[in-house]
Design a protein around this motif. Structure first.
Motif: not given
Length: 238
Positions: A195-214
């Motif tokens: 994220e520091e290299r390319f900008g904010s993580i703007s999209e997350v998809e997956g199992l319940k409990g997922i967020y921007e950093y895992g």
């Protein structure tokens, strides 16, 4: 580029799939960096892919190593895509240099670049069934870089298809808290560096409990599940 404290040459191991296992589309994290490909030459497009590849590999350097890469031009091109595979025991730095050279010399503007990666994570093995060890494991992650005149705006994604970073096994509800507590910080560190290299993580998809950093601890999960399916319009992974 290479982290000198991490040995990138040792072979991957075979882990025990005890409290974790495979789960398709378990997690995906994406960055959409601003970039305009309009009227860019092949040389400039592929130079962008070189910089994006270097930055992504560096960001994940403490967690991932690339073992197979596929890149290709737009669907309208007659030029074939390229597959490059690294063999454990050979020079990893030379492999990455060879990859960057192949991108630089590719005769068409690249539209998609997919990297299969091995992850340096904590797992149990037959030799160490009770004490987790940190080792390279294959088939645990994919890094995807898309963008070009046909695809449009850039799209960077990291995907996993397993529950190693998850608090419990999705299949049998086994408690995976020990491996989760060891591996989740590794994933978070890599995603924050990316994220520091390319900008904010703007999209997350997956199992319940997922967020921007895992994945969050189970006790912090929100009531509403996150969509666990990938967008069918995303460029395909390996």
């Amino acid at each position: 580029m290479q982290n000198q404290s991490i040995d990138k040459t040792v072979p991957p191991i075979v882990p025990l799939y005890d409290t974790w296992g495979g789960k398709k589309s378990a997690g995906r994290w994406c960055i959409v960096p601003p970039f305009d490909f309009t009227n860019l030459s092949t040389q400039f497009v592929n130079a962008w892919y070189i910089n994006s590849t270097i930055g992504t590999i560096d960001a994940f350097d403490e967690l991932a190593r690339v073992w197979k890469v596929f890149f290709s031009p737009s669907s309208e091109s007659d030029i074939k895509g390229v597959v490059l595979e690294w063999q454990p025991g050979s020079s990893y730095e030379e492999y990455i240099e060879h990859l960057l050279k192949a991108i630089r010399e590719y005769p068409a503007a690249i539209e998609e670049l997919a990297m299969q990666v091995e992850l340096l994570v904590f797992v149990r093995t037959e030799e160490s069934p009770h004490q987790p060890i940190r080792a390279w494991v294959r088939f645990l992650g994919e890094l995807l870089i898309c963008g070009g005149l046909e695809y449009g705006e850039p799209d960077f994604c990291f995907s996993v298809h397993h529950t190693l970073f998850y608090p419990f096994s999705y299949h049998n509800s086994a408690d995976n808290s020990e491996l989760y507590s060891l591996n989740q910080p590794l994933l978070e560190n890599a995603l924050r560096r990316w994220e520091e290299r390319f900008g904010s993580i703007s999209e997350v998809e997956g199992l319940k409990g997922i967020y921007e950093y895992g994945f969050k601890p189970k006790e912090e999960w929100a009531a509403k599940s996150t969509n666990s399916y990938f967008d069918s319009n995303d460029c395909s992974l390996l």
